[in-house]
Design an enzyme around this catalytic site. Structure first.
Site, PDB file in Angstrom:
ATOM      1  N   ALA A  32     -22.586 -93.486  91.553  1.00 11.60           N
ATOM      2  CA  ALA A  32     -21.841 -93.586  92.808  1.00 11.60           C
ATOM      3  C   ALA A  32     -22.048 -94.939  93.469  1.00 11.60           C
ATOM      4  O   ALA A  32     -21.086 -95.625  93.845  1.00 11.60           O
ATOM      5  CB  ALA A  32     -22.290 -92.464  93.748  1.00 11.60           C
ATOM      6  N   ARG A  64     -17.527 -88.663  93.527  1.00 14.17           N
ATOM      7  CA  ARG A  64     -18.157 -89.778  94.249  1.00 14.17           C
ATOM      8  C   ARG A  64     -18.230 -91.093  93.473  1.00 14.17           C
ATOM      9  O   ARG A  64     -18.578 -92.114  94.044  1.00 14.17           O
ATOM     10  CB  ARG A  64     -19.577 -89.389  94.685  1.00 14.17           C
ATOM     11  CG  ARG A  64     -20.548 -89.240  93.521  1.00 14.17           C
ATOM     12  CD  ARG A  64     -21.879 -88.632  93.942  1.00 14.17           C
ATOM     13  NE  ARG A  64     -22.835 -88.630  92.838  1.00 14.17           N
ATOM     14  CZ  ARG A  64     -22.805 -87.797  91.790  1.00 14.17           C
ATOM     15  NH1 ARG A  64     -21.852 -86.895  91.698  1.00 14.17           N
ATOM     16  NH2 ARG A  64     -23.712 -87.870  90.851  1.00 14.17           N
ATOM     17  N   CYS A 164     -42.159-105.464 100.506  1.00 12.68           N
ATOM     18  CA  CYS A 164     -41.423-104.969  99.346  1.00 12.68           C
ATOM     19  C   CYS A 164     -41.365-103.440  99.391  1.00 12.68           C
ATOM     20  O   CYS A 164     -41.851-102.819 100.337  1.00 12.68           O
ATOM     21  CB  CYS A 164     -42.074-105.458  98.051  1.00 12.68           C
ATOM     22  SG  CYS A 164     -43.606-104.612  97.627  1.00 12.68           S
ATOM     23  N   CYS A 181     -33.223 -84.550  95.154  1.00  9.60           N
ATOM     24  CA  CYS A 181     -31.874 -85.083  95.376  1.00  9.60           C
ATOM     25  C   CYS A 181     -30.825 -84.134  94.813  1.00  9.60           C
ATOM     26  O   CYS A 181     -29.745 -83.981  95.388  1.00  9.60           O
ATOM     27  CB  CYS A 181     -31.721 -86.451  94.756  1.00  9.60           C
ATOM     28  SG  CYS A 181     -32.410 -87.727  95.784  1.00  9.60           S
TER      29      CYS A 181
HETATM   30 ZN   LIG Z   1     -45.229-104.999  99.202  1.00  8.44          ZN
END
Ligand SMILES: [Zn+2]
Length: 247
Positions: A32, A64, A164, A181
């Protein structure tokens, strides 16, 4: 002529158009998120697209995954093959390279090499950690995008300049579990909200205006859009890397 209308948008303009047409963008996944990312970037005139996914198109994808059709299901086409055909019909000027394989520790460095930005289009936290670590190592910016139900999160990671994915999720979070999910599902409208936000962040990276660690959280049911900032965790992989040359 093709890009006249978008070039007329002041905040986009000739500068972004030129940066986009000179760039290669690598997309990990062609479901998707990957369908809409590649369709929009292709239509907007990205220089080159690289797309990787080892799946074939199924009927359950069609609600989707906007690049695919019933014909692709019947022909049992790989998603990247169906995507390549459709993208060529949208904009034949874009160089599209596809790989009908999933991204692994063995092939990711070659896949992302030379890309200006890597876009997350997966649904799997382990692959996202792999993208994160590989992009940090290669000094390539990437954008995490997680969607489920009616909401999602988008995070910009600039190697050497801030947080990050491991700063956001030092441990795999429960809501990033693929089984979870499957249970909570996903609406095409959620994907259609996430991808333009993600692409806008990618365009900002291309013109040097991106903000490291920027986190966008949204929900479509009770309309909500928030911009937050993720701070780098001390001792995290991202803080051990020096600022890459040229950024
Ligand atoms: Zn990091």
């Amino acid at each position: 002529m093709r890009y006249e209308k978008q070039r007329a948008v002041k905040s986009f303009g000739e500068k972004t158009q030129q940066a986009l047409s000179a760039s290669t963008i690598a997309i990990v996944g062609c479901g998707a998120l990957g369908s809409l990312q590649s369709m929009l970037l292709g239509r907007m005139g990205v220089g080159a697209l690289r797309i990787a996914d080892g799946d074939q198109v199924t009927l359950g994808n069609l609600h989707r995954q906007l690049l695919f059709s019933e014909e692709d299901v019947i022909e049992q086409r790989f998603k990247v093959d169906a995507a390549g055909r459709e993208l060529a019909r949208c904009n034949s000027q874009v160089a599209v390279t596809t790989m009908a394989k999933f991204i692994t520790p063995e092939n990711i460095q070659e896949f992302i090499r030379g890309a200006a930005v890597v876009l997350d289009a997966t649904d799997d936290i382990q692959t996202r950690y792999l993208i994160n670590d590989s992009c940090l190592q290669a000094g390539i910016p990437w954008i995490y995008t997680g969607v489920a139900g009616t909401g999602g999160l988008i995070m910009t990671v600039l190697p050497g300049e801030g947080a990050c994915l491991r700063c956001l999720y030092p441990e795999p979070p429960e809501h990033e579990n693929s089984a979870n999910c499957l249970t909570c599902g996903i609406l095409p409208t959620t994907v259609a909200m996430a991808v333009p936000l993600q692409i806008t962040q990618a365009l900002k990276i291309l013109i040097g205006e991106a903000e490291a660690g920027a986190l966008i959280q949204f929900d479509t049911k009770e309309p909500q859009l928030r911009k937050l900032k993720v701070h780098a965790l001390s001792g995290c992989l991202c803080s051990m890397k020096s600022r890459p040359e040229g950024r």
